[in-house]
Design an enzyme around this catalytic site. Sequence first.
Site, PDB file in Angstrom:
ATOM      1  N   CYS A 117     -29.511  -1.482 -29.503  1.00 19.32           N
ATOM      2  CA  CYS A 117     -28.430  -0.653 -30.009  1.00 19.32           C
ATOM      3  C   CYS A 117     -27.379  -0.695 -28.913  1.00 19.32           C
ATOM      4  CB  CYS A 117     -28.871   0.783 -30.274  1.00 19.32           C
ATOM      5  SG  CYS A 117     -27.457   1.813 -30.708  1.00 19.32           S
ATOM      6  N   CYS A 120     -25.718   3.044 -28.287  1.00 20.80           N
ATOM      7  CA  CYS A 120     -26.498   4.191 -27.800  1.00 20.80           C
ATOM      8  C   CYS A 120     -27.977   3.842 -27.831  1.00 20.80           C
ATOM      9  CB  CYS A 120     -26.153   5.474 -28.544  1.00 20.80           C
ATOM     10  SG  CYS A 120     -26.047   5.349 -30.334  1.00 20.80           S
ATOM     11  N   SER A 121     -28.744   4.441 -28.716  1.00 23.51           N
ATOM     12  CA  SER A 121     -30.185   4.188 -28.664  1.00 23.51           C
ATOM     13  C   SER A 121     -30.817   4.305 -30.043  1.00 23.51           C
ATOM     14  CB  SER A 121     -30.846   5.172 -27.698  1.00 23.51           C
ATOM     15  OG  SER A 121     -30.519   6.502 -28.093  1.00 23.51           O
ATOM     16  N   CYS A 122     -30.100   3.895 -31.099  1.00 23.17           N
ATOM     17  CA  CYS A 122     -30.659   3.951 -32.450  1.00 23.17           C
ATOM     18  C   CYS A 122     -31.938   3.108 -32.491  1.00 23.17           C
ATOM     19  CB  CYS A 122     -29.645   3.443 -33.467  1.00 23.17           C
ATOM     20  SG  CYS A 122     -28.161   4.467 -33.517  1.00 23.17           S
TER      21      CYS A 122
HETATM   22 FE    FE Z   1     -27.064   3.653 -31.588  1.00 23.88          FE
END
Ligand code: FE
Length: 214
Positions: A117, A120-122
């Site tokens: 991602c 961010c951190s999906c």
């Molecule tokens: Fe994300």
Amino acid sequence: MAHDEPHGAHHHHDHEHDAHGLPSEPDLKVRAIETLLVEKGLIDPAALDAIVDSYENRIGPRNGAQVVARAWTDPDYRERLRADSTAAIAELGYSGRGGEHIVAVENAPGVHNLIVCTLCSCYPWPVLGLPPTWYKSAAYRSRAVIDPRGVLADFGVTLPADTEIRVWDSTSEIRYIVIPERPAGTEHLGVEELAALVTRDSMVGMGLPKAVAA
Ligand code: FE
């Protein structure tokens, strides 16, 4: 590099971190609460780490491993996974927040898939649990796109030079799980034994399933 859609003007993204990599307000609140609880002696940081580790490495990824093992052993299931991954995954009972739209991408001879991602951190929570720290790092998020082969090498994964690496950029709307190739010599194994070979990292594309002794 393959993108479900380019990062552009219409790219909607629910940020767990903002674009500058600063922790979000909920994240800061959680850290503040954790600090207070530890200071007051109400929780043991080691116990908290064990809980987080459990979600990162055991509970979550074991769900994804069931999906992979089923895909390896059941051609009809694999077809349903190709047609509608979210529905096929929900068949096994894995759905909910962070899994509203999951796409399973299949490794094959000459093709390796890698998930990132970039903003961010999906991460596909229902099948993989919480993302590991490295997945959320700025270094991984940028390098996975620029130099996927180098990142893989750093993780000890060396692919043949002619293997195509497809990088999939997750968003809050579409999240990916890699279906790694079934290891050689596992024809005699059942679903549960196969699932035990499926590592978390192999379902992010940052590893390969465990090999079996010849
Ligand atoms: Fe994300």
